[in-house]
Design an enzyme around this catalytic site. Structure first.
Site, PDB file in Angstrom:
ATOM      1  N   SER A   1       0.784  -1.205  -0.069  1.00 24.19           N
ATOM      2  CA  SER A   1       0.070   0.008  -0.022  1.00 24.19           C
ATOM      3  C   SER A   1       0.807   1.344  -0.115  1.00 24.19           C
ATOM      4  O   SER A   1       0.409   2.358  -0.636  1.00 24.19           O
ATOM      5  CB  SER A   1      -1.006   0.189   1.284  1.00 24.19           C
ATOM      6  OG  SER A   1      -0.460   0.237   2.429  1.00 24.19           O
ATOM      7  N   ASN A   2       1.963   1.168   0.627  1.00 24.76           N
ATOM      8  CA  ASN A   2       2.911   2.486   0.635  1.00 24.76           C
ATOM      9  C   ASN A   2       3.369   2.480  -0.919  1.00 24.76           C
ATOM     10  O   ASN A   2       3.467   3.667  -1.347  1.00 24.76           O
ATOM     11  CB  ASN A   2       4.038   2.434   1.755  1.00 24.76           C
ATOM     12  CG  ASN A   2       3.492   2.932   3.024  1.00 24.76           C
ATOM     13  OD1 ASN A   2       3.307   4.108   3.179  1.00 24.76           O
ATOM     14  ND2 ASN A   2       3.400   1.808   3.867  1.00 24.76           N
ATOM     15  N   ARG A  14      23.204 -14.071   1.742  1.00 23.51           N
ATOM     16  CA  ARG A  14      22.427 -12.597   1.615  1.00 23.51           C
ATOM     17  C   ARG A  14      23.239 -11.808   0.670  1.00 23.51           C
ATOM     18  O   ARG A  14      22.556 -10.996  -0.158  1.00 23.51           O
ATOM     19  CB  ARG A  14      22.471 -11.899   3.271  1.00 23.51           C
ATOM     20  CG  ARG A  14      22.400 -10.322   3.157  1.00 23.51           C
ATOM     21  CD  ARG A  14      22.706  -9.732   4.338  1.00 23.51           C
ATOM     22  NE  ARG A  14      21.724 -10.465   5.427  1.00 23.51           N
ATOM     23  CZ  ARG A  14      20.568  -9.988   5.627  1.00 23.51           C
ATOM     24  NH1 ARG A  14      20.055  -9.188   5.137  1.00 23.51           N
ATOM     25  NH2 ARG A  14      19.770 -10.480   6.537  1.00 23.51           N
ATOM     26  N   MET A  37      10.929  -6.598   4.160  1.00 24.67           N
ATOM     27  CA  MET A  37      11.056  -7.136   5.396  1.00 24.67           C
ATOM     28  C   MET A  37      12.507  -7.840   5.421  1.00 24.67           C
ATOM     29  O   MET A  37      12.615  -8.844   6.076  1.00 24.67           O
ATOM     30  CB  MET A  37      10.115  -7.954   5.868  1.00 24.67           C
ATOM     31  CG  MET A  37       8.799  -7.247   5.965  1.00 24.67           C
ATOM     32  SD  MET A  37       8.775  -5.817   7.246  1.00 24.67           S
ATOM     33  CE  MET A  37       7.364  -5.599   7.264  1.00 24.67           C
ATOM     34  N   ARG A  38      13.549  -7.278   5.036  1.00 25.50           N
ATOM     35  CA  ARG A  38      15.031  -7.683   4.931  1.00 25.50           C
ATOM     36  C   ARG A  38      15.783  -6.403   5.325  1.00 25.50           C
ATOM     37  O   ARG A  38      15.560  -5.321   4.854  1.00 25.50           O
ATOM     38  CB  ARG A  38      15.345  -8.289   3.664  1.00 25.50           C
ATOM     39  CG  ARG A  38      14.566  -9.715   3.434  1.00 25.50           C
ATOM     40  CD  ARG A  38      15.167 -10.405   2.299  1.00 25.50           C
ATOM     41  NE  ARG A  38      16.541 -10.530   2.212  1.00 25.50           N
ATOM     42  CZ  ARG A  38      16.963 -11.608   2.721  1.00 25.50           C
ATOM     43  NH1 ARG A  38      16.200 -12.425   3.373  1.00 25.50           N
ATOM     44  NH2 ARG A  38      18.476 -12.145   2.431  1.00 25.50           N
ATOM     45  N   LEU A  57      19.208  -4.443   4.946  1.00 21.01           N
ATOM     46  CA  LEU A  57      20.369  -4.326   3.803  1.00 21.01           C
ATOM     47  C   LEU A  57      21.616  -4.300   4.449  1.00 21.01           C
ATOM     48  O   LEU A  57      21.892  -3.471   5.495  1.00 21.01           O
ATOM     49  CB  LEU A  57      19.941  -2.810   3.306  1.00 21.01           C
ATOM     50  CG  LEU A  57      18.771  -3.023   2.520  1.00 21.01           C
ATOM     51  CD1 LEU A  57      18.443  -1.701   1.849  1.00 21.01           C
ATOM     52  CD2 LEU A  57      18.603  -4.062   1.390  1.00 21.01           C
ATOM     53  N   HIS A  66       8.829   3.434   8.544  1.00 23.07           N
ATOM     54  CA  HIS A  66       8.422   2.654   9.864  1.00 23.07           C
ATOM     55  C   HIS A  66       7.162   3.148  10.673  1.00 23.07           C
ATOM     56  O   HIS A  66       6.858   4.226  10.805  1.00 23.07           O
ATOM     57  CB  HIS A  66       9.686   2.646  10.762  1.00 23.07           C
ATOM     58  CG  HIS A  66       9.589   1.785  11.944  1.00 23.07           C
ATOM     59  ND1 HIS A  66       9.641   0.355  11.931  1.00 23.07           N
ATOM     60  CD2 HIS A  66       9.511   1.898  13.338  1.00 23.07           C
ATOM     61  CE1 HIS A  66       9.762  -0.162  13.103  1.00 23.07           C
ATOM     62  NE2 HIS A  66       9.283   0.803  13.883  1.00 23.07           N
TER      63      HIS A  66
END
Ligand code: GAR
Length: 201
Positions: free
Chosen positions: A14-15, A66, A91-92, A94, A110
């Site tokens: 949605s953002n 990663r 949801m990771r 960096l 946030h």
């Protein structure tokens, strides 16, 4: 030509839609050059496809490390000519080397008033703590957890009987205003960072 934005998302998106809408209305001098998701089923990815935006799915689970996953994401961003990155429910964390590729050009949103309640479920943390106000924060991304310089914060008062869900809904409505506002500020103002503060000149 307006600034090329890369969106990184993991979920609902949605953002991302709020940013895209603001750009389409001409409220932010930018356009979305690529939407990247690490989750194949992310609803945000489907929304981006429906808007006929360039998308790529790079599932982290299929990568050995990663670093390997981030290398692929970076390559996709570079290939699309992305100048700024907006994390929109990504949801990771960096790594420092990823961030170094876009110095002070990565934004995150946030769902709490940082530095309170960083990490996961900022809204539930606020309800459990019993604070009287919470809100959302748009900040530059550094190597820490939700710790980069703050660009915009919107305050949302808590109500008696609020649950994480009811508070989340009111915070989300503010997120959708705060994110375009913050991106527009950084793209249209002259600014630099003094200590941890963003100073406009
Ligand atoms: C938003 O509430 C955002 O603030 C939060 O995830 C949600 C994503 O919603 N992000 C974090 O918690 C990051 N730590 P969306 O996919 O609908 O934009």
């Amino acid at each position: 030509m307006t600034t090329k934005i890369g969106i990184l998302l993991s979920g609902r998106g949605s953002n991302f839609l709020a940013l895209h809408g603001a750009m389409e209305r001409g409220d932010v001098p930018a356009h979305i050059a690529l939407v990247v998701s690490n989750v194949a089923e992310a609803a945000g990815l489907e929304k981006a496809r429906a808007l006929r935006l360039p998308t790529v799915c790079i599932p982290h689970r299929l990568e050995p490390s990663r670093e390997a996953h981030e290398a692929k994401v970076l390559e996709a961003l570079r290939h699309a000519g992305v100048e700024w990155v907006c994390l929109a429910g990504y949801m990771r964390l960096l790594s420092a080397s990823f961030i170094a590729e876009y110095p002070q050009r990565i934004l995150n949103i946030h769902p709490a008033l940082l530095p309170s309640f960083p990490g996961l479920e900022g809204q539930a943390q606020a309800v459990e703590y019993g604070v009287k106000v919470s809100g959302c924060t748009v900040h530059l991304v550094d190597e820490g957890l939700d710790s980069g310089s703050i660009i915009v914060q919107h305050v949302v008062p808590l109500r008696d009987g609020d649950t994480a869900e009811s508070l989340s809904a009111r915070i989300l409505a503010e997120e959708h205003k705060a994110y375009p506002e913050a991106l527009n500020l950084l793209l249209t103002q002259r600014w630099n960072i003094v200590g941890r503060r963003v100073v406009y000149s």
